[in-house]
Design a protein around this motif. Structure first.
Motif, PDB file in Angstrom:
ATOM      1  N   LEU A  17      11.241   0.832 -11.404  1.00 37.05           N
ATOM      2  CA  LEU A  17      11.695   0.363 -10.317  1.00 37.05           C
ATOM      3  C   LEU A  17      11.774   1.932  -9.511  1.00 37.05           C
ATOM      4  O   LEU A  17      11.318   1.699  -8.326  1.00 37.05           O
ATOM      5  CB  LEU A  17      13.430   0.440 -10.338  1.00 37.05           C
ATOM      6  CG  LEU A  17      13.691  -0.321  -9.039  1.00 37.05           C
ATOM      7  CD1 LEU A  17      12.865  -1.157  -7.864  1.00 37.05           C
ATOM      8  CD2 LEU A  17      15.416  -0.350  -9.528  1.00 37.05           C
ATOM      9  N   ALA A  18      12.100   3.005 -10.232  1.00 40.01           N
ATOM     10  CA  ALA A  18      11.961   4.083  -9.519  1.00 40.01           C
ATOM     11  C   ALA A  18      10.444   4.497  -9.034  1.00 40.01           C
ATOM     12  O   ALA A  18      10.343   5.353  -8.220  1.00 40.01           O
ATOM     13  CB  ALA A  18      12.889   5.195 -10.404  1.00 40.01           C
ATOM     14  N   SER A  19       9.702   4.408  -9.937  1.00 44.28           N
ATOM     15  CA  SER A  19       8.567   4.941  -9.817  1.00 44.28           C
ATOM     16  C   SER A  19       7.483   3.964  -8.645  1.00 44.28           C
ATOM     17  O   SER A  19       6.237   4.358  -7.739  1.00 44.28           O
ATOM     18  CB  SER A  19       7.640   4.116 -11.197  1.00 44.28           C
ATOM     19  OG  SER A  19       5.543   4.707 -10.632  1.00 44.28           O
ATOM     20  N   ALA A  20       8.331   2.556  -8.262  1.00 43.30           N
ATOM     21  CA  ALA A  20       7.437   2.113  -7.044  1.00 43.30           C
ATOM     22  C   ALA A  20       8.674   2.237  -5.929  1.00 43.30           C
ATOM     23  O   ALA A  20       6.848   2.870  -4.974  1.00 43.30           O
ATOM     24  CB  ALA A  20       8.140   0.649  -7.429  1.00 43.30           C
ATOM     25  N   VAL A  21       9.030   3.004  -6.127  1.00 45.98           N
ATOM     26  CA  VAL A  21       9.809   4.128  -4.674  1.00 45.98           C
ATOM     27  C   VAL A  21       9.234   5.113  -4.698  1.00 45.98           C
ATOM     28  O   VAL A  21       8.826   5.570  -3.199  1.00 45.98           O
ATOM     29  CB  VAL A  21      11.311   3.968  -5.166  1.00 45.98           C
ATOM     30  CG1 VAL A  21      11.927   4.487  -4.001  1.00 45.98           C
ATOM     31  CG2 VAL A  21      12.253   2.661  -4.981  1.00 45.98           C
ATOM     32  N   ARG A  22       9.102   5.744  -5.897  1.00 46.59           N
ATOM     33  CA  ARG A  22       8.102   6.900  -5.094  1.00 46.59           C
ATOM     34  C   ARG A  22       6.792   6.513  -4.779  1.00 46.59           C
ATOM     35  O   ARG A  22       6.041   7.586  -3.627  1.00 46.59           O
ATOM     36  CB  ARG A  22       7.947   7.361  -6.340  1.00 46.59           C
ATOM     37  CG  ARG A  22       9.425   8.095  -7.177  1.00 46.59           C
ATOM     38  CD  ARG A  22       9.143   8.901  -8.069  1.00 46.59           C
ATOM     39  NE  ARG A  22      10.317   9.521  -8.522  1.00 46.59           N
ATOM     40  CZ  ARG A  22      10.675   9.317 -10.128  1.00 46.59           C
ATOM     41  NH1 ARG A  22      10.547   7.947 -10.340  1.00 46.59           N
ATOM     42  NH2 ARG A  22      11.934   8.927 -10.941  1.00 46.59           N
ATOM     43  N   THR A  23       5.993   6.098  -5.232  1.00 45.52           N
ATOM     44  CA  THR A  23       5.056   5.076  -5.034  1.00 45.52           C
ATOM     45  C   THR A  23       4.616   5.136  -3.730  1.00 45.52           C
ATOM     46  O   THR A  23       3.398   5.745  -2.768  1.00 45.52           O
ATOM     47  CB  THR A  23       4.117   3.754  -5.671  1.00 45.52           C
ATOM     48  OG1 THR A  23       3.985   4.863  -6.935  1.00 45.52           O
ATOM     49  CG2 THR A  23       2.982   3.651  -5.311  1.00 45.52           C
ATOM     50  N   GLY A  32       3.479   6.822   0.467  1.00 47.51           N
ATOM     51  CA  GLY A  32       2.225   6.212   1.336  1.00 47.51           C
ATOM     52  C   GLY A  32       0.912   5.340   0.540  1.00 47.51           C
ATOM     53  O   GLY A  32       0.393   4.797   1.237  1.00 47.51           O
ATOM     54  N   GLN A  33       1.374   4.885  -0.745  1.00 52.33           N
ATOM     55  CA  GLN A  33       0.545   3.619  -1.810  1.00 52.33           C
ATOM     56  C   GLN A  33       1.133   2.611  -1.278  1.00 52.33           C
ATOM     57  O   GLN A  33       2.191   2.595  -1.615  1.00 52.33           O
ATOM     58  CB  GLN A  33       0.402   4.749  -2.878  1.00 52.33           C
ATOM     59  CG  GLN A  33      -0.865   5.985  -2.722  1.00 52.33           C
ATOM     60  CD  GLN A  33      -1.601   5.708  -2.607  1.00 52.33           C
ATOM     61  OE1 GLN A  33      -2.645   4.900  -2.467  1.00 52.33           O
ATOM     62  NE2 GLN A  33      -2.549   6.656  -1.772  1.00 52.33           N
ATOM     63  N   ALA A  34       0.226   2.008  -1.048  1.00 52.95           N
ATOM     64  CA  ALA A  34       0.923   0.132  -1.516  1.00 52.95           C
ATOM     65  C   ALA A  34       1.075  -0.386  -2.820  1.00 52.95           C
ATOM     66  O   ALA A  34       0.736   0.428  -3.320  1.00 52.95           O
ATOM     67  CB  ALA A  34      -0.150  -0.408  -0.495  1.00 52.95           C
ATOM     68  N   MET A  35       2.192  -1.420  -3.445  1.00 49.99           N
ATOM     69  CA  MET A  35       2.465  -1.248  -4.554  1.00 49.99           C
ATOM     70  C   MET A  35       1.385  -2.460  -4.596  1.00 49.99           C
ATOM     71  O   MET A  35       1.876  -3.418  -4.451  1.00 49.99           O
ATOM     72  CB  MET A  35       3.092  -2.137  -4.800  1.00 49.99           C
ATOM     73  CG  MET A  35       4.495  -0.899  -5.060  1.00 49.99           C
ATOM     74  SD  MET A  35       6.525  -1.183  -4.947  1.00 49.99           S
ATOM     75  CE  MET A  35       5.857  -2.397  -6.254  1.00 49.99           C
ATOM     76  N   LEU A  36       0.575  -1.708  -5.453  1.00 53.52           N
ATOM     77  CA  LEU A  36      -0.334  -3.397  -5.719  1.00 53.52           C
ATOM     78  C   LEU A  36      -1.015  -3.919  -7.861  1.00 53.52           C
ATOM     79  O   LEU A  36      -1.623  -2.832  -8.225  1.00 53.52           O
ATOM     80  CB  LEU A  36      -2.229  -3.139  -5.488  1.00 53.52           C
ATOM     81  CG  LEU A  36      -3.360  -4.261  -5.927  1.00 53.52           C
ATOM     82  CD1 LEU A  36      -2.789  -5.541  -4.631  1.00 53.52           C
ATOM     83  CD2 LEU A  36      -4.587  -3.915  -4.941  1.00 53.52           C
ATOM     84  N   SER A  37       0.024  -3.959  -8.381  1.00 53.04           N
ATOM     85  CA  SER A  37      -0.336  -3.420  -9.906  1.00 53.04           C
ATOM     86  C   SER A  37      -0.536  -5.233 -10.239  1.00 53.04           C
ATOM     87  O   SER A  37      -1.102  -5.584 -10.352  1.00 53.04           O
ATOM     88  CB  SER A  37       1.525  -3.528 -10.664  1.00 53.04           C
ATOM     89  OG  SER A  37       1.949  -4.561 -11.564  1.00 53.04           O
ATOM     90  N   PRO A  38      -2.119  -4.582 -11.090  1.00 56.26           N
ATOM     91  CA  PRO A  38      -2.746  -5.823 -11.579  1.00 56.26           C
ATOM     92  C   PRO A  38      -2.271  -6.675 -12.358  1.00 56.26           C
ATOM     93  O   PRO A  38      -2.407  -8.767 -12.270  1.00 56.26           O
ATOM     94  CB  PRO A  38      -4.205  -5.312 -12.424  1.00 56.26           C
ATOM     95  CG  PRO A  38      -3.856  -3.645 -12.125  1.00 56.26           C
ATOM     96  CD  PRO A  38      -2.697  -3.008 -11.639  1.00 56.26           C
TER      97      PRO A  38
END
Length: 215
Positions: free
Chosen positions: A111-117, A121-127
């Motif tokens: 969760l924290a990592s996603a917020v930082r991502t 400026g990066q979109a979250m697109l996890s396989p």
């Protein structure tokens, strides 16, 4: 500090998210909202960098709020919170320009990592999550697929290679290794592809590839 607005009609959920994110040390909760209408007001007042918003809420649901938020001249980065039975709504939010979504049972570290991502400026697109759910709910009607393929036809062969790899959830570094390109070259290709196709972010690019049934 990354300033985050939490939007969920359940106080227990907001409290849990607050505890998890504030424990990270580099994330601050700018405020909370109980529905989409409160979220719109809070965003204009507090100017958070990231909004973490549930999909189903009273008064104004998350999708309607997303449509308003992302139409602003300087919108915050938007992450939708969802459960599996609501993913069709999240898919539409991604089309509007949301940068990703999280399942409500996402582990605290992720969760924290996603917020930082997204703040970076990066979109979250996890396989493992995003790509699978986008693929599951993408509307591949013949007319949409044809329109998507027509739009992608503007790309060069190398640009198509890059966007196909992007749609599989690969990072710039992973795309570079696969296509034998430097990470800087991949980044330039991605920026050019988004500009050429008139897309806001990598998630919208991935959706377009899925709509064309080319992923």
């Amino acid at each position: 500090m990354i300033r985050v607005l939490l939007v969920d009609d359940e106080e227990l959920v907001r409290s849990g998210l607050r505890l998890i994110l504030e424990a990270s040390g580099d994330i601050a909760i700018a405020g909370e909202a109980r529905d989409g209408a409160e979220a719109l007001s809070a965003v204009r007042r507090l100017r958070p960098e990231v909004v973490l918003m549930d999909v189903r809420m009273p008064v104004m649901d998350g999708l309607t709020a997303a449509r308003h938020l992302l139409a602003e001249s300087e919108p915050p980065k938007l992450i939708m919170l969802t459960t599996f039975d609501l993913d069709e709504y999240v898919h539409e939010a991604l089309r509007l320009g949301a940068v990703g979504f999280l399942l409500k049972d996402t582990p605290p570290r992720e969760l924290a990592s996603a917020v930082r991502t997204v703040a970076g400026g990066q979109a979250m697109l996890s396989p493992s999550v995003t790509k699978r759910l986008i693929s599951s709910y993408a509307d591949r009607a013949p007319s949409r697929a044809q329109a998507a393929r027509k739009q992608l036809a503007a790309l060069t062969g190398r640009e198509e290679d890059v966007i196909r790899a992007l749609a599989r959830g690969l990072s710039n570094a992973e795309i570079g290794r696969e296509l034998r390109l430097t990470e800087a070259t991949v980044k330039a290709h991605v920026s050019r592809v988004l500009a050429k196709l008139g897309l806001a972010n990598r998630v919208q690019a991935a959706i377009l590839v899925h709509d064309a049934d080319l992923a």
